[in-house]
Design a protein around this motif. Sequence first.
Motif, short mmCIF file in Angstrom:
data_model
loop_
_atom_site.label_atom_id
_atom_site.label_comp_id
_atom_site.label_asym_id
_atom_site.label_seq_id
_atom_site.Cartn_x
_atom_site.Cartn_y
_atom_site.Cartn_z
N ILE B 115 0.82 -1.22 0.00
CA ILE B 115 0.00 0.00 0.00
C ILE B 115 0.85 1.27 0.00
O ILE B 115 0.48 2.25 -0.62
N TYR B 116 1.96 1.26 0.70
CA TYR B 116 2.78 2.48 0.74
C TYR B 116 3.28 2.83 -0.65
O TYR B 116 3.20 3.96 -1.09
N ARG B 117 3.85 1.84 -1.32
CA ARG B 117 4.41 2.11 -2.63
C ARG B 117 3.33 2.61 -3.59
O ARG B 117 3.55 3.53 -4.38
N ILE B 118 2.14 1.99 -3.53
CA ILE B 118 1.07 2.36 -4.46
C ILE B 118 0.55 3.77 -4.15
O ILE B 118 0.43 4.61 -5.05
N ILE B 119 0.24 4.03 -2.90
CA ILE B 119 -0.29 5.37 -2.56
C ILE B 119 0.78 6.43 -2.78
O ILE B 119 0.50 7.50 -3.31
N ASP B 120 2.05 6.12 -2.45
CA ASP B 120 3.12 7.09 -2.69
C ASP B 120 3.30 7.34 -4.18
O ASP B 120 3.57 8.47 -4.60
N GLU B 121 3.16 6.30 -5.00
CA GLU B 121 3.33 6.50 -6.44
C GLU B 121 2.17 7.33 -7.02
O GLU B 121 2.34 8.01 -8.04
N ALA B 122 1.03 7.29 -6.34
CA ALA B 122 -0.11 8.10 -6.80
C ALA B 122 0.25 9.59 -6.81
O ALA B 122 -0.30 10.36 -7.60
N GLU B 123 1.20 10.01 -5.97
CA GLU B 123 1.62 11.42 -5.99
C GLU B 123 2.07 11.82 -7.39
O GLU B 123 1.90 12.98 -7.79
N PHE B 124 2.60 10.87 -8.15
CA PHE B 124 3.12 11.16 -9.49
C PHE B 124 2.17 10.70 -10.59
O PHE B 124 2.06 11.35 -11.62
N VAL B 125 1.48 9.58 -10.35
CA VAL B 125 0.64 9.00 -11.41
C VAL B 125 -0.76 9.61 -11.39
O VAL B 125 -1.37 9.80 -12.44
N ASP B 126 -1.27 9.91 -10.22
CA ASP B 126 -2.64 10.42 -10.09
C ASP B 126 -2.71 11.32 -8.85
O ASP B 126 -3.27 10.93 -7.82
N PRO B 127 -2.13 12.53 -8.96
CA PRO B 127 -1.98 13.41 -7.78
C PRO B 127 -3.30 13.68 -7.05
O PRO B 127 -3.31 13.84 -5.83
N GLU B 128 -4.40 13.73 -7.79
CA GLU B 128 -5.68 14.01 -7.15
C GLU B 128 -6.08 12.89 -6.18
O GLU B 128 -6.59 13.15 -5.09
N SER B 129 -5.84 11.64 -6.59
CA SER B 129 -6.14 10.51 -5.71
C SER B 129 -5.26 10.54 -4.46
O SER B 129 -5.70 10.19 -3.35
N PHE B 130 -4.00 10.95 -4.66
CA PHE B 130 -3.05 11.04 -3.55
C PHE B 130 -3.56 12.05 -2.51
O PHE B 130 -3.66 11.75 -1.32
N ARG B 131 -3.92 13.24 -3.00
CA ARG B 131 -4.43 14.27 -2.08
C ARG B 131 -5.72 13.83 -1.41
O ARG B 131 -5.94 14.04 -0.22
N LEU B 132 -6.59 13.21 -2.20
CA LEU B 132 -7.89 12.78 -1.68
C LEU B 132 -7.71 11.77 -0.54
O LEU B 132 -8.38 11.85 0.49
N HIS B 133 -6.78 10.84 -0.73
CA HIS B 133 -6.54 9.84 0.31
C HIS B 133 -6.15 10.51 1.62
O HIS B 133 -6.72 10.19 2.68
N TYR B 134 -5.21 11.45 1.56
CA TYR B 134 -4.76 12.06 2.81
C TYR B 134 -5.78 13.05 3.37
O TYR B 134 -5.96 13.14 4.59
#
Lengths: 204, 204
Positions: B115-134
């Motif tokens: 999960i860490y790698r996937i959510i952290d990679e979202a910062e680059f692949v899908d920034p909106e999902s990254f922000r939404l998660h946090y």
Amino acid sequence: MSDTPSGALPPKAPRTERGRRTLRKLLDAAALEFGEKGFHEASITAITRRAGTALGSFYTYFDSKDEIFRALVDDLSSKVREAARNARQQDVPALETERASLAGFLRFASEHKEIYRIIDEAEFVDPESFRLHYHNTARRIHERLAEGIRKGELREDLGEAHAWAIMGMNVFLGLRYAVWSEDASADDVAELANSILREGIARR
Amino acid sequence: MSDTPSGALPPKAPRTERGRRTLRKLLDAAALEFGEKGFHEASITAITRRAGTALGSFYTYFDSKDEIFRALVDDLSSKVREAARNARQQDVPALETERASLAGFLRFASEHKEIYRIIDEAEFVDPESFRLHYHNTARRIHERLAEGIRKGELREDLGEAHAWAIMGMNVFLGLRYAVWSEDASADDVAELANSILREGIARR
């Protein structure tokens, strides 16, 4: 991957003041280039263009894009350390040291918003640098806690995990209040995080 | 980028139990594929191979690798929420709720290190999902703090920034003690983080 000690110069260290200035320009340009475009889209020619240096100057100090990225993460890690260190005074209470360190870090992050993207991308581009940055940062916090214990100011049971908890607080407060939005001042955010360290969150 | 509300099913939601099982298999396979290879190296055919489904099944639910990645981040975000929620009991003190939530999260992270790698990679692949998660995670913590204030158990001045501080503690303790190394139990780490929330770090 890197066996360069944190804070050390890259393998091909400049011997002259002029060389040091060129290396500095390259690292500053790399921070902008990697911060804006990400590792994969960034290019060595764009870095030298931003730095106003010849392509040959790049290869005087670095062999590859990977190598300057690694040197940059190490450089930013040192700058984070310096920003926190310069913000605090000698011989102040341990809790005040934590407050000032966080305020210094938050101000640095708001002026260098690219650091998050670059260090976070290191998790994928150069995992060893990523781990090293956080292990070094946690170690410094742990050393400060140990000093506070020695002075009789902090709980004697504090250890490495408490340092990681404090680092996590600081990193996420920086992400939220220095990089994503600046709707609260560095001093206010640092004070509020410090209140958790001073007294916890329970009602007294 | 995504306008899918957190926790919602992807646009093409399955209508049958069999369809739901297929979608579940695809998301679980995607977690392994993205977690092991990263977004750029991951492929749709490898996901369907891992899931044991036909390529056509993939396109029944997703249009692209980007789309299943986004759905996966949303799915993992929901699982993190559930892991924390299922670990706590109703009608316990607010501080105990935080302790149990963190212990639940740490156990989940140690069983799903990807999960860490996937959510952290979202910062680059899908920034909106990254922000939404946090943002969603911090909002839930903020709601729990507000409930603790209502019950008269927590300091009345707690707000959004305290929630971000607590989230940061939890995320970094998970990275260090659930993903990188498991040299301390989830319960021990949660207890030690909880001691900061109970009383701070100063000597009494």
